[in-house]
Design an enzyme around this catalytic site. Sequence first.
Site, PDB file in Angstrom:
ATOM      1  N   GLY A   1      20.927 -50.743 -24.265  1.00 32.09           N
ATOM      2  CA  GLY A   1      20.268 -49.773 -23.391  1.00 32.09           C
ATOM      3  C   GLY A   1      19.829 -50.343 -22.048  1.00 32.09           C
ATOM      4  O   GLY A   1      19.063 -49.722 -21.321  1.00 32.09           O
TER       5      GLY A   1
ATOM      6  N   SER B   1      25.394 -51.554 -24.402  1.00 32.51           N
ATOM      7  CA  SER B   1      25.872 -51.059 -23.110  1.00 32.51           C
ATOM      8  C   SER B   1      27.393 -50.954 -23.007  1.00 32.51           C
ATOM      9  O   SER B   1      27.971 -51.198 -21.945  1.00 32.51           O
ATOM     10  CB  SER B   1      25.298 -51.898 -21.963  1.00 32.51           C
ATOM     11  OG  SER B   1      23.871 -51.809 -21.951  1.00 32.51           O
TER      12      SER B   1
ATOM     13  N   HIS C   1      19.446 -51.748 -37.673  1.00 31.37           N
ATOM     14  CA  HIS C   1      19.539 -51.708 -36.204  1.00 31.37           C
ATOM     15  C   HIS C   1      18.330 -52.449 -35.619  1.00 31.37           C
ATOM     16  O   HIS C   1      17.235 -52.397 -36.184  1.00 31.37           O
ATOM     17  CB  HIS C   1      19.567 -50.253 -35.713  1.00 31.37           C
ATOM     18  CG  HIS C   1      19.888 -50.155 -34.254  1.00 31.37           C
ATOM     19  ND1 HIS C   1      18.934 -50.352 -33.287  1.00 31.37           N
ATOM     20  CD2 HIS C   1      21.056 -49.924 -33.608  1.00 31.37           C
ATOM     21  CE1 HIS C   1      19.514 -50.239 -32.094  1.00 31.37           C
ATOM     22  NE2 HIS C   1      20.792 -49.975 -32.265  1.00 31.37           N
TER      23      HIS C   1
ATOM     24  N   GLY D   1      25.665 -46.593 -27.985  1.00 34.10           N
ATOM     25  CA  GLY D   1      24.449 -45.779 -27.917  1.00 34.10           C
ATOM     26  C   GLY D   1      24.529 -44.760 -26.798  1.00 34.10           C
ATOM     27  O   GLY D   1      25.135 -43.690 -26.939  1.00 34.10           O
ATOM     28  N   GLY D   2      23.934 -45.080 -25.660  1.00 29.08           N
ATOM     29  CA  GLY D   2      23.823 -44.155 -24.531  1.00 29.08           C
ATOM     30  C   GLY D   2      25.122 -43.450 -24.171  1.00 29.08           C
ATOM     31  O   GLY D   2      25.139 -42.226 -23.951  1.00 29.08           O
TER      32      GLY D   2
ATOM     33  N   GLU E   1      25.120 -56.880 -31.980  1.00 25.75           N
ATOM     34  CA  GLU E   1      24.457 -56.223 -30.847  1.00 25.75           C
ATOM     35  C   GLU E   1      23.376 -57.135 -30.276  1.00 25.75           C
ATOM     36  O   GLU E   1      22.253 -57.165 -30.786  1.00 25.75           O
ATOM     37  CB  GLU E   1      23.798 -54.917 -31.310  1.00 25.75           C
ATOM     38  CG  GLU E   1      24.756 -53.895 -31.868  1.00 25.75           C
ATOM     39  CD  GLU E   1      24.222 -52.479 -31.719  1.00 25.75           C
ATOM     40  OE1 GLU E   1      24.915 -51.665 -31.112  1.00 25.75           O
ATOM     41  OE2 GLU E   1      23.091 -52.196 -32.168  1.00 25.75           O
TER      42      GLU E   1
ATOM     43  N   GLU F   1      16.380 -51.768 -33.334  1.00 21.67           N
ATOM     44  CA  GLU F   1      15.209 -50.916 -33.095  1.00 21.67           C
ATOM     45  C   GLU F   1      14.423 -50.713 -34.388  1.00 21.67           C
ATOM     46  O   GLU F   1      13.197 -50.588 -34.371  1.00 21.67           O
ATOM     47  CB  GLU F   1      15.656 -49.574 -32.484  1.00 21.67           C
ATOM     48  CG  GLU F   1      16.043 -49.751 -31.025  1.00 21.67           C
ATOM     49  CD  GLU F   1      17.097 -48.780 -30.517  1.00 21.67           C
ATOM     50  OE1 GLU F   1      17.338 -47.745 -31.154  1.00 21.67           O
ATOM     51  OE2 GLU F   1      17.694 -49.083 -29.455  1.00 21.67           O
TER      52      GLU F   1
ATOM     53  N   ASN G   1      26.145 -44.021 -31.794  1.00 24.19           N
ATOM     54  CA  ASN G   1      24.797 -44.040 -32.374  1.00 24.19           C
ATOM     55  C   ASN G   1      23.925 -43.180 -31.465  1.00 24.19           C
ATOM     56  O   ASN G   1      23.521 -43.619 -30.397  1.00 24.19           O
ATOM     57  CB  ASN G   1      24.291 -45.490 -32.429  1.00 24.19           C
ATOM     58  CG  ASN G   1      22.827 -45.577 -32.851  1.00 24.19           C
ATOM     59  OD1 ASN G   1      22.247 -44.591 -33.328  1.00 24.19           O
ATOM     60  ND2 ASN G   1      22.232 -46.748 -32.673  1.00 24.19           N
ATOM     61  N   TRP G   2      23.693 -41.960 -31.904  1.00 22.41           N
ATOM     62  CA  TRP G   2      22.936 -41.031 -31.043  1.00 22.41           C
ATOM     63  C   TRP G   2      21.453 -41.358 -30.983  1.00 22.41           C
ATOM     64  O   TRP G   2      20.728 -40.800 -30.159  1.00 22.41           O
ATOM     65  CB  TRP G   2      23.106 -39.599 -31.573  1.00 22.41           C
ATOM     66  CG  TRP G   2      24.437 -38.978 -31.249  1.00 22.41           C
ATOM     67  CD1 TRP G   2      25.427 -39.519 -30.465  1.00 22.41           C
ATOM     68  CD2 TRP G   2      24.917 -37.700 -31.690  1.00 22.41           C
ATOM     69  NE1 TRP G   2      26.488 -38.652 -30.397  1.00 22.41           N
ATOM     70  CE2 TRP G   2      26.203 -37.530 -31.121  1.00 22.41           C
ATOM     71  CE3 TRP G   2      24.384 -36.682 -32.486  1.00 22.41           C
ATOM     72  CZ2 TRP G   2      26.964 -36.377 -31.348  1.00 22.41           C
ATOM     73  CZ3 TRP G   2      25.145 -35.544 -32.713  1.00 22.41           C
ATOM     74  CH2 TRP G   2      26.424 -35.391 -32.151  1.00 22.41           C
TER      75      TRP G   2
HETATM   76  P1  PGA Z   1      23.560 -48.816 -25.980  1.00 19.09           P
HETATM   77  O1  PGA Z   1      23.045 -48.895 -27.508  1.00 19.09           O
HETATM   78  O2  PGA Z   1      25.041 -48.570 -26.049  1.00 19.09           O
HETATM   79  O3  PGA Z   1      22.798 -47.667 -25.382  1.00 19.09           O
HETATM   80  O4  PGA Z   1      23.241 -50.121 -25.347  1.00 19.09           O
HETATM   81  C1  PGA Z   1      23.809 -49.508 -28.509  1.00 19.09           C
HETATM   82  C2  PGA Z   1      23.070 -49.467 -29.826  1.00 19.09           C
HETATM   83  O5  PGA Z   1      21.832 -49.628 -29.819  1.00 19.09           O
HETATM   84  O6  PGA Z   1      23.685 -49.284 -30.891  1.00 19.09           O
END
Ligand code: PGA
Length: 249
Positions: free
Chosen positions: A172, A212, A94, A233-234, A166, A96, A9-10
């Site tokens: 993050g 993470s 998601h 993500g990251g 998640e 966010e 997930n960019w």
């Molecule tokens: P992260 O993000 O791997 O940077 O914790 C995961 C995500 O939000 O899908």
Amino acid sequence: MRKKVIAGNWKMNMLPNEAIAFIEELAPLVKDTENEVILCVPYIDLFYSLLTVQGTNIKIGAQNMHFEESGAYTGEVSGKMLKSIGVEYVIIGHSERRQYFAETDEIVNKKVKAAISNGLKPIICVGETLEQREEGKTSEVITKQTELALEGLTNKEVENIIIAYEPIWAIGTGKTATSEDANNSIKEIRNKISKIYGQNTAQSVIIQYGGSVKSSNAKELFEMSDIDGGLVGGASLKAEEFSKIVKYK
Ligand code: PGA
């Protein structure tokens, strides 16, 4: 046996030229994996990415969509539009988006239905906040989010979706749920699906862990009984690191 599905997930990162370079670097590194490899890229990168993954085993997903097919929704992109250029997956709900863009469980459910009716595979995100976890509400929150996201779906439809568990406090932050905790939460989600749709359907749903994930913890997480891969993500922003997560064994 469920397949392992590893999705990057960019988020709001990567310009088109960076997306192309990334995919060109990643493709040879993951070409022999038996795991499913997906990159969920910003809208602006979709077309370039779809062209660049041709002839590889990498699939492309979007990170959001609108539930209507077309109309006066300035700035939005529909499932029909995504499908028309060859997108196969779409992240829905998601944390966010729930947090910063006021996406409710009801909106998530509408988007899930619209994704499926347009032939897209939704990757539906559920997860608890730190506060909810500390209040002992994790199970209640994640099973409710799952139930509401899937409301009105048939068994066959549920068998084809992906859920990403998640925990919000792990996204993050560098903090990962322990593999046992993550596995237990995913089992609870599966049990909930089993109660509504039966054991066969529950056993065939792919449920990923996200929060993470990195190459140093992927193996431990993905080898747990109920964790079917990850939403990353990251650590999905560097091709070599992401390829190590894909080939975690
Ligand atoms: P992260 O993000 O791997 O940077 O914790 C995961 C995500 O939000 O899908």
